[in-house]
Write an enzyme that holds these catalytic residues in place. Sequence first.
Site: not given
Length: 320
Positions: A129-132
């Site tokens: 994921g992008c945030f991750a």
Amino acid sequence: MKVAIAGGAGYTGGELLRLLLQHPKTKVTQVLSRSQAGQPVCTIHQDLEGISTLEFKEDLEADYDALFLCMGHGRSGQFLEDNPIPDDKIVVDLSNEFRFASPDHQFTYGLPEWQKEKIKKSRKIANPGCFATGIQLALLPLAQAGWLTGEITATSITGSTGAGQRPSPTTHFSWRNNNLSIYKLGTHQHIPEVYQSVQDLQPDYDHPVIMVPVRGDFPRGIFSSIITDTSHSEAELVQLFKDYYADHPFTIVTSQDLDLKRVVNTNRAYLKVDKIKGKVHITSTLDNLLKGASGQAVQNLNLIAGWEETTGLILKPTIY
């Protein structure tokens, strides 16, 4: 290498198209979209007019070497059931269905800065994921050294493209422009991804990871501020990060103050490490559609294929 993209009408599918059409070692042969089947790809991705004559297809055909899944969360598993994939094909899934290790699937979590060698030996990749991605990049060196000793707080501001192409009450222009808001406070689905890598490197870590996701009023990019306890000096911390990322071409440790524009339209992530009164503060920046999604997916393809990790991914940033 012949490439197929399923879910090619959305933001991540469009970014993959742009990357793979100019990649020196790939040829996009299929772009799937049930809602747009039969339409030229350039009717949706209008900047590709004059560049690509591909048309959207409804069904996957057998003539491909690598398949990218860019469909909505919860749809990849059904697609793979409906379209059995031979073991020799490469599959990169950009949804969240296979990001957690399980005996029920053979997908490898595709964060090269965490497990590059494992990715090289895999044929199925679950793209992070992008945030991750941004938060993990700020924590991996600390976890590998066993230097995480307390609660972690991560405040991340994301662009509107992170919510996908379909408008909603909190993503349409009139509401989002000149506005900020917090959502999914402490419950965001990317938090478990952070624990997965941190606890692999530092198994005894059992403190809270508190994530504060913020909707930004800009289209693309993620700007993260991560803070946690430390007993080490700033010089030790900076050196730790530089050593960890020495062999990772897309993650740069800098001493300059960071801003979002330096990473937009690139596959790069920048990190800045500071010591503040017994705390380590890491600033992390990346483009949510590239290093946070489609660019990282191509990075994983390059590793599996045995190509240079940066092949087809040297993109110029938008400075102004």
